[in-house]
Design a protein around this motif. Structure first.
Motif, PDB file in Angstrom:
ATOM      1  N   THR A 122       0.831  -1.205   0.000  1.00 15.83           N
ATOM      2  CA  THR A 122       0.000   0.000   0.000  1.00 15.83           C
ATOM      3  C   THR A 122       0.865   1.256   0.000  1.00 15.83           C
ATOM      4  OG1 THR A 122      -0.152   0.187   2.419  1.00 15.83           O
ATOM      5  CG2 THR A 122      -1.805  -1.184   1.322  1.00 15.83           C
ATOM      6  N   THR A 123       0.336   2.263  -0.671  1.00 14.48           N
ATOM      7  CA  THR A 123       0.991   3.575  -0.663  1.00 14.48           C
ATOM      8  C   THR A 123      -0.060   4.612  -0.294  1.00 14.48           C
ATOM      9  OG1 THR A 123       0.566   4.024  -3.011  1.00 14.48           O
ATOM     10  CG2 THR A 123       2.604   2.860  -2.479  1.00 14.48           C
ATOM     11  N   PRO A 124       0.332   5.655   0.434  1.00 19.76           N
ATOM     12  CA  PRO A 124      -0.646   6.632   0.929  1.00 19.76           C
ATOM     13  C   PRO A 124      -0.848   7.778  -0.068  1.00 19.76           C
ATOM     14  CG  PRO A 124       1.485   7.169   1.806  1.00 19.76           C
ATOM     15  CD  PRO A 124       1.684   5.960   0.915  1.00 19.76           C
ATOM     16  N   GLN A 125      -1.756   8.668   0.269  1.00 20.95           N
ATOM     17  CA  GLN A 125      -1.842   9.917  -0.492  1.00 20.95           C
ATOM     18  C   GLN A 125      -0.554  10.710  -0.279  1.00 20.95           C
ATOM     19  OE1 GLN A 125      -5.452  12.021   0.543  1.00 20.95           O
ATOM     20  NE2 GLN A 125      -6.682  10.183   0.201  1.00 20.95           N
ATOM     21  N   GLU A 126      -0.061  11.249  -1.383  1.00 21.18           N
ATOM     22  CA  GLU A 126       1.169  12.047  -1.308  1.00 21.18           C
ATOM     23  C   GLU A 126       0.923  13.371  -2.013  1.00 21.18           C
ATOM     24  OE1 GLU A 126       3.559   9.237  -3.318  1.00 21.18           O
ATOM     25  OE2 GLU A 126       3.733   7.913  -1.603  1.00 21.18           O
ATOM     26  N   HIS A 127       1.630  14.392  -1.543  1.00 24.58           N
ATOM     27  CA  HIS A 127       1.422  15.736  -2.088  1.00 24.58           C
ATOM     28  C   HIS A 127       2.699  16.265  -2.737  1.00 24.58           C
ATOM     29  CE1 HIS A 127      -2.617  16.484  -0.397  1.00 24.58           C
ATOM     30  NE2 HIS A 127      -2.252  15.511   0.417  1.00 24.58           N
ATOM     31  N   HIS A 128       2.514  17.012  -3.825  1.00 22.49           N
ATOM     32  CA  HIS A 128       3.643  17.456  -4.643  1.00 22.49           C
ATOM     33  C   HIS A 128       4.623  18.329  -3.869  1.00 22.49           C
ATOM     34  CE1 HIS A 128       0.027  16.788  -7.034  1.00 22.49           C
ATOM     35  NE2 HIS A 128       0.800  16.418  -8.029  1.00 22.49           N
ATOM     36  N   LEU A 150     -13.531  12.943  -1.604  1.00 21.01           N
ATOM     37  CA  LEU A 150     -12.246  13.576  -1.306  1.00 21.01           C
ATOM     38  C   LEU A 150     -11.835  14.360  -2.547  1.00 21.01           C
ATOM     39  CD1 LEU A 150     -10.261  10.707   0.473  1.00 21.01           C
ATOM     40  CD2 LEU A 150     -11.428  12.652   1.520  1.00 21.01           C
ATOM     41  N   PRO A 151     -10.871  15.283  -2.395  1.00 21.38           N
ATOM     42  CA  PRO A 151     -10.402  16.026  -3.563  1.00 21.38           C
ATOM     43  C   PRO A 151      -9.908  15.081  -4.660  1.00 21.38           C
ATOM     44  CG  PRO A 151      -9.599  17.045  -1.553  1.00 21.38           C
ATOM     45  CD  PRO A 151     -10.256  15.756  -1.150  1.00 21.38           C
ATOM     46  N   THR A 152      -9.958  15.565  -5.887  1.00 16.77           N
ATOM     47  CA  THR A 152      -9.563  14.749  -7.033  1.00 16.77           C
ATOM     48  C   THR A 152      -8.050  14.567  -7.058  1.00 16.77           C
ATOM     49  OG1 THR A 152     -11.385  15.815  -8.207  1.00 16.77           O
ATOM     50  CG2 THR A 152      -9.859  14.486  -9.517  1.00 16.77           C
ATOM     51  N   PRO A 153      -7.588  13.341  -7.126  1.00 20.66           N
ATOM     52  CA  PRO A 153      -6.136  13.136  -7.275  1.00 20.66           C
ATOM     53  C   PRO A 153      -5.666  13.624  -8.641  1.00 20.66           C
ATOM     54  CG  PRO A 153      -7.275  11.097  -6.646  1.00 20.66           C
ATOM     55  CD  PRO A 153      -8.316  12.081  -7.065  1.00 20.66           C
ATOM     56  N   THR A 154      -4.388  13.714  -8.828  1.00 23.94           N
ATOM     57  CA  THR A 154      -3.868  14.151 -10.116  1.00 23.94           C
ATOM     58  C   THR A 154      -2.500  13.524 -10.353  1.00 23.94           C
ATOM     59  OG1 THR A 154      -3.529  16.088 -11.533  1.00 23.94           O
ATOM     60  CG2 THR A 154      -2.743  16.265  -9.266  1.00 23.94           C
ATOM     61  N   TRP A 155      -1.882  13.919 -11.457  1.00 26.57           N
ATOM     62  CA  TRP A 155      -0.544  13.427 -11.753  1.00 26.57           C
ATOM     63  C   TRP A 155       0.432  13.922 -10.698  1.00 26.57           C
ATOM     64  CZ3 TRP A 155      -3.218  16.464 -15.463  1.00 26.57           C
ATOM     65  CH2 TRP A 155      -3.825  15.731 -16.490  1.00 26.57           C
ATOM     66  N   GLY A 214       8.999  24.725  -9.245  1.00 20.26           N
ATOM     67  CA  GLY A 214       8.595  23.335  -9.069  1.00 20.26           C
ATOM     68  C   GLY A 214       7.136  23.125  -9.423  1.00 20.26           C
ATOM     69  N   GLY A 215       6.826  21.932  -9.902  1.00 18.01           N
ATOM     70  CA  GLY A 215       5.449  21.619 -10.274  1.00 18.01           C
ATOM     71  C   GLY A 215       5.102  20.188  -9.903  1.00 18.01           C
ATOM     72  N   PHE A 216       5.916  19.242 -10.387  1.00 21.94           N
ATOM     73  CA  PHE A 216       5.747  17.817 -10.085  1.00 21.94           C
ATOM     74  C   PHE A 216       4.371  17.287 -10.490  1.00 21.94           C
ATOM     75  CE2 PHE A 216       8.541  19.647  -6.719  1.00 21.94           C
ATOM     76  CZ  PHE A 216       9.732  19.203  -7.247  1.00 21.94           C
ATOM     77  N   GLY A 217       3.738  17.976 -11.435  1.00 23.32           N
ATOM     78  CA  GLY A 217       2.425  17.524 -11.908  1.00 23.32           C
ATOM     79  C   GLY A 217       1.268  18.338 -11.372  1.00 23.32           C
ATOM     80  N   SER A 218       1.529  19.166 -10.376  1.00 25.11           N
ATOM     81  CA  SER A 218       0.426  19.882  -9.714  1.00 25.11           C
ATOM     82  C   SER A 218       0.102  21.212 -10.378  1.00 25.11           C
ATOM     83  CB  SER A 218       0.765  20.137  -8.243  1.00 25.11           C
ATOM     84  OG  SER A 218       1.696  21.201  -8.136  1.00 25.11           O
ATOM     85  N   LYS A 219       0.909  21.648 -11.344  1.00 24.33           N
ATOM     86  CA  LYS A 219       0.686  22.991 -11.878  1.00 24.33           C
ATOM     87  C   LYS A 219       0.144  22.949 -13.305  1.00 24.33           C
ATOM     88  CE  LYS A 219       3.488  25.566  -8.625  1.00 24.33           C
ATOM     89  NZ  LYS A 219       4.804  26.127  -8.314  1.00 24.33           N
ATOM     90  N   GLY A 220      -1.090  22.476 -13.391  1.00 23.54           N
ATOM     91  CA  GLY A 220      -1.838  22.593 -14.627  1.00 23.54           C
ATOM     92  C   GLY A 220      -2.625  23.886 -14.544  1.00 23.54           C
ATOM     93  N   ILE A 221      -3.947  23.754 -14.433  1.00 22.28           N
ATOM     94  CA  ILE A 221      -4.773  24.951 -14.228  1.00 22.28           C
ATOM     95  C   ILE A 221      -5.198  24.959 -12.782  1.00 22.28           C
ATOM     96  CG2 ILE A 221      -6.924  26.093 -14.866  1.00 22.28           C
ATOM     97  CD1 ILE A 221      -6.459  25.459 -17.580  1.00 22.28           C
ATOM     98  N   THR A 279      -4.883  21.528  -4.766  1.00 17.46           N
ATOM     99  CA  THR A 279      -4.139  21.305  -6.013  1.00 17.46           C
ATOM    100  C   THR A 279      -3.846  19.827  -6.275  1.00 17.46           C
ATOM    101  OG1 THR A 279      -1.947  21.636  -5.015  1.00 17.46           O
ATOM    102  CG2 THR A 279      -3.092  23.596  -5.793  1.00 17.46           C
ATOM    103  N   GLY A 280      -4.621  18.966  -5.651  1.00 20.17           N
ATOM    104  CA  GLY A 280      -4.520  17.545  -5.979  1.00 20.17           C
ATOM    105  C   GLY A 280      -3.409  16.837  -5.240  1.00 20.17           C
ATOM    106  N   MET A 281      -3.438  15.525  -5.364  1.00 18.16           N
ATOM    107  CA  MET A 281      -2.418  14.704  -4.698  1.00 18.16           C
ATOM    108  C   MET A 281      -2.290  13.399  -5.463  1.00 18.16           C
ATOM    109  SD  MET A 281      -5.585  14.289  -3.336  1.00 18.16           S
ATOM    110  CE  MET A 281      -6.725  13.068  -2.741  1.00 18.16           C
TER     111      MET A 281
END
Lengths: 330, 705
Positions: free
Chosen positions: B182-188, B344-349, B241-248, B279-281
């Motif tokens: 298992t892996t948890p929710q992670e944030h950029h 829960l908030p929508t996950p993202t890349w 930095g973005g790591f996938g979190s900086k779309g719109i 900004t997703g996770m």
């Protein structure tokens, strides 16, 4: 963030009288905790009285070999002071185990004693919290509490005191001096933080408007052989998951005197008096150390998700006391 | 199609492959570089978000009047007065409801923006946002994801993928590893919080933003607000930095709404807590991996099942099975994904989507297989090296995982390793070593570029690329210099401006390959034009390229970057502390353009992988769904003291499917790191850690002191 007034006090008397004038006033030391809490809306003072310029800095050795630490002494200055390192090494280690170099350079001893809990619910103003809004409830008891208290908590609050410095001060019977508009006073650290009970928002026994002026450590020869060990989730700065300040004097294989205090397990630095009592006069062996830890931790009441702190603290007691005993034998 | 042989044979000689400091490095370290929230604008107003505090429900009232009476407050944007948005707008072409902010009174999850308070100063806006009273009618919320959730389904975006008969091979295999990871929710947790400024000027919507692709953002904004695409101009000169979190980001949509309603330039900068909340996770995953092997360790079957979650408003699928697609050969392979919609908030890349959590499971299982069959973990991987795509059967563009494994093992000193777990002690620390392989997709996506030759012998390159801290700007200048056969000093470059035209964004490890292709093609076009003229006119000569037809003509191939990571850890079983002592990553990631910044990016990925292994976990309250560690004091990421001797290097590799031979390095470096650390923890203690992060609590409760 609410607008607030700011005053810089030039003397202790002026500082306490300035504070008395504000209905929601706070003294400002390093600001490393208070200012963060103001940004997140947890604290909303209307007046800050900056006390960093007061002549309360510095560390002095008392006639009997104790120390008087001025309230505005920075953590960095305290940690590197040669007399602190010589007489109370665990205190120096505790301070250095906390925060980062940048924070230690501005954080003060007085402010450290007053820092607030790091409970996630306390920090989130959209949630209930009995510490922040008395009577609103404590979601941590049923919620996320991996790093909450196992000792001394009540049904009203399970938060911990996050200080490292305070743990060493508790082990060494520190006395807090303060000033009020009605004059000075003193509180032993053992009485400084009241029991949680049904008033978790009352975090100290200081009279209203009191300014901490100094912390006195009585002479304690045992403290010359002392250690602080902090366990935390990462090596870079983080609050403790469990910590221990200990001092040990072994004579002929028997514990002559011992001091033990725990951190990150209760709403205050936790002086482990039951452990000390169990150990005093006992052989300085791992078995005695474990029995002492068990004597203290018998009172522990773990929540659903923080029971791991009990073996953690037990292992810490055995490990650190064993190290101190081995050093003494050399 | 492109002639692969020719481009392999003679990589050009020039500045590509030599180390160069960032062009903007001095500006950045002196503070002169301006990020989105730093750029001054005349008449700027400031917006502050108000987020939903309930897990699910409906807004019943918003106390607008009291806040409008506060000092400096200019307006409150909410669902009752916000501009109507086009529901068809989305980053990948299809409608994404996460962008539909302030469109109705529904609260699908905690942390959903419900209002924006705009004021003359940032402080006044914040005070207004803090004071805004929003009341809700709460509804029962479904907040806890689990693999056996009754609402679990197979998403159309991730159908079962397989070859061979997995069940038969597993039944027949003499050795089977069957474990859950298992892996948890992670944030950029990018250093720069999201920020945007929007204003209307001269009939155009001008945006200064922090994003990973200004052209894409401008296009989606134009769809979202039903504007002519040419009307919107988005720039993101420097991005921390973005790591996938900086779309719109929500701050951008709300800033555009506010400037449209209030006719003032409006800046909205998120607080760190809001970054966590809005900004997703990376979604949490619960993976079951079954490996069937013969007694030599040769894989007969890989079965990789993932359960994960998305929100109730948008289907985002974290796809850990991606890693199993192409890492090892096996007679039978099956990849299955199930999804649960929760409030829960929508996950993202997030950096190496799919492969980062997927590799933790697959590469931990491979280590368990190595133990079960008594084969060295490096050797086990060499024995399962595929000739062609394990499922697709397609040839690889290039693949040098073997080089990564053997060179990594040599440099790490792997040959001397005693395979027995739990036998090395140093004081209170148990020591162990572990390794894992990694893979991440490579390729190029259509992009345009223009290069103008000036009469003074200099050139201006214009491309809608993004430099989110990677060094992309510098790398592109090196490629342009070689393509034009001029020194780098003759080139200036403009990036991160949607007016520069369509270009792929900084994502999917496909930025550099996509952009360098467009630049080299534009250089070819320019040189052809220059060949026909005697003098360059004052306004220059411009060469242009659009790589869409070139890329469309490529044959389908398996195209991936590869890596092998080796870790040494120390574990104190009495305190539960885990510390990484040293880490080595060897990668095969195509041709390396700028070794200096590439090494930095690889080390960054490995650092984030150590962080994932040991620290990162977004903790949510099961009752209200909100994050209880939504700041960087509570959400731990690895910092300096956690990162010891860490080294990244590479072996020869060259992607013949693009002119510069490039594969991306942004993501492959986090793939496998967590497994390497977890495998080292097992080697130290003898106890497997199958759940991330490997916290001291997990060690204390599973390992004998």
């Amino acid at each position: 963030m609410k607008e607030f007034a700011y005053s810089r006090a030039t003397g202790v008397e002026e500082a306490v009288s300035l504070l008395a004038g504000g209905s929601e006033a706070r003294f400002l030391g390093g600001g490393t905790n208070l200012v963060d809490l103001m940004k997140s809306g947890v604290e909303a003072p209307d007046l800050l009285v900056d006390v960093r310029g007061l002549p309360l800095g510095g560390v002095e050795v008392t006639a009997d070999g104790g120390l008087v630490i001025g309230a505005t002494t920075t953590n960095s200055d305290l940690a590197v002071h040669p007399e602190v390192r010589r007489r109370f090494p665990a205190l120096s280690q505790a301070v250095l185990a906390g925060a980062s170099g940048q924070l230690r350079n501005v954080a003060t001893v007085g402010g450290n004693l007053l820092q607030r809990t790091r409970c996630g619910y306390f920090a989130d103003t959209s949630r209930p919290c009995n510490k922040r809004v008395p009577g609103s409830g404590c979601p941590a008891i049923e919620g996320e509490h991996h790093n909450h208290a196992i000792l001394g908590w009540s049904d009203h609050c399970v938060a911990t005191n996050p200080s490292d410095m305070g743990v060493a001060l508790a082990a060494f019977d520190a006395v807090v001096s303060y000033e009020t508009v009605d004059g000075p006073g003193e509180l032993p650290l053992a009485e400084f933080y009241p029991a949680v009970g049904d008033t978790p928002h009352v975090e100290t026994a200081l009279p209203a408007g009191a300014l901490i002026t100094a912390v006195t450590l009585p002479a304690a020869p045992v403290a010359a052989r002392s250690r602080y060990r902090k366990v935390r989730e990462r090596a870079s700065y983080a609050f403790a998951t469990g910590s221990l300040a200990a001092a040990l004097d072994v004579r002929d294989g028997v514990v002559h005197e011992v001091r033990i205090a725990f951190g990150a397990v209760a709403s205050r630095p936790w002086r482990a008096r039951a452990a000390e009592l169990s150990l005093t006069g006992a052989p300085a062996t791992a078995e005695s150390f474990a029995a002492a830890a068990d004597a203290e931790l018998a009172a522990a009441k773990p929540l659903a998700h923080n029971g791991y702190k009990i073996p953690l603290l037990r292992n810490l007691v055995v490990s650190v006391l064993t190290e101190l005993a081995e050093e003494a034998a050399r | 199609m492109t002639d692969l042989t020719e481009s392999i044979s003679a990589p050009p000689v020039g500045v590509v492959g030599t180390s160069h400091v960032r062009l903007e490095g001095r500006e950045k370290v002196t503070g002169a570089a301006r990020y989105a929230a730093d750029v001054p604008f005349e008449g700027l107003a400031h917006g502050s978000l108000v987020l939903a505090t309930v897990a699910r429900g409906r807004i019943t009232s918003i106390g607008v009047d009291d806040v409008l009476a506060m000092p400096g407050v200019l307006g409150v944007i909410h669902h009752g007065n916000a501009p109507r948005l086009n529901p068809e707008a989305g980053l990948l072409g299809t409608g994404d409801a996460t962008l539909q902010l302030l469109q109705d009174d529904r609260v699908p999850h905690v942390g959903r923006p419900v209002a924006l308070v705009v004021a003359e100063t940032a402080e006044q806006a914040r005070a207004g946002a803090d004071a805004l009273v929003v009341t809700y009618e709460e509804e029962e919320a479904d907040l806890v994801f689990s693999a056996d959730h009754p609402g679990s389904y197979t998403p159309a975006a991730a159908p079962e993928k397989h070859k061979g008969d997995v069940d038969a091979e597993l039944a027949a295999a003499p050795v089977v590893v069957d474990q859950r990871y298992t892996t948890p929710q992670e944030h950029h947790s990018a250093m720069e919080p999201h920020a945007s400024m929007a204003r209307w000027a001269d009939g155009r919507l001008e945006v200064v933003d922090s994003n990973q692709g200004s052209f894409l953002v401008s296009y989606v904004l134009s769809v979202l607000f039903r504007l002519d695409p040419g009307v919107v101009r988005v720039r993101a000169e420097h991005v921390g930095g973005g790591f996938g979190s900086k779309g719109i980001g929500p701050q951008l949509i709300l800033a555009v709404m506010a400037t449209t309603e209030l006719k003032r330039p409006v800046r909205v900068a998120l607080t760190r807590r809001q970054v966590f909340a809005t900004t997703g996770m990376r979604a949490a995953t619960d993976q079951r991996v079954r490996l069937g092997a013969d007694s030599t360790g040769r894989l007969r079957a890989i079965d990789h099942d993932t359960a994960t979650h998305t929100s109730t408003i948008h289907e985002f699928v974290e796809f850990p099975g991606e890693v199993t697609n192409a890492l090892y050969a096996a007679d039978a392979i099956r990849i299955r994904t199930s999804l649960v919609k929760v409030n829960l908030p929508t996950p993202t890349w997030m950096r190496a989507p799919g492969c980062a959590p997927g590799s933790f499971a697959l590469e931990s299982a491979m280590d368990e297989l190595a133990e079960a069959v008594g084969v060295d973990p490096v050797e086990l991987r060499l024995r399962n090296e595929p000739e062609v795509g394990p499922i697709s059967g397609l040839p690889f563009t290039s693949r040098n995982l073997v080089g990564c494994l053997t060179e990594g093992a040599r440099r790490f000193g792997w040959a001397d390793r005693d395979p027995r777990p739990g036998v090395r002690r140093e004081g209170r620390w148990l020591l162990g070593t572990g390794m894992a392989a990694g893979i991440y997709g490579a390729g190029s996506l259509p992009s345009t570029a223009a290069i103008t030759a000036h009469p003074d012998g200099t050139f201006t390159v214009g491309i809608g690329a993004a430099d989110i801290g990677t060094g992309a700007r510098t790398a592109l200048v090196l490629v342009a210099a070689d393509a034009l056969e001029v020194p780098t000093s003759a080139i200036r470059i403009d990036i991160a401006d949607s007016d520069l035209g369509q270009a792929w964004f900084a994502g999917g490890s496909r930025g550099t390959s996509s952009w360098t292709w467009a630049i080299t093609a534009a250089a070819t076009d320019l040189r052809e034009k220059l060949a026909d003229i005697a003098h360059i006119p004052a306004d220059g000569i411009t060469g242009r390229a659009d790589t869409a037809p070139l890329i469309g003509a490529l044959e389908q191939r398996e195209n991936h970057a590869h890596g092998a990571q080796f870790a040494e850890v120390a574990v104190d079983p009495s305190s539960g502390e885990v510390r990484v002592r040293r880490m080595l990553g060897i990668f095969a990631a195509g041709r390396i353009i700028n070794p200096l910044t590439t090494r930095s990016q690889l080390i960054g990925g490995m650092t984030m992988g150590i962080s994932m292994a040991l620290h990162e976990e977004g903790l949510r309250d099961a009752q209200f769904g909100g994050q209880v560690n939504g700041d960087l004091a509570g959400y731990h990421v690895s910092a300096h003291a956690d990162i010891p001797a860490i080294e990244a290097d590479w072996v020869p590799d060259y992607d013949p499917s693009n002119p510069s031979g490039v594969k991306g390095v942004g993501e492959v470096a986090i793939v496998g790191t967590a497994a390497a650390v977890a495998n080292a923890v097992w080697h130290a203690t003898g106890t497997r850690q199958r759940s991330l992060p490997i916290s001291l609590e997990r060690i204390l409760t599973t390992t004998n002191a």
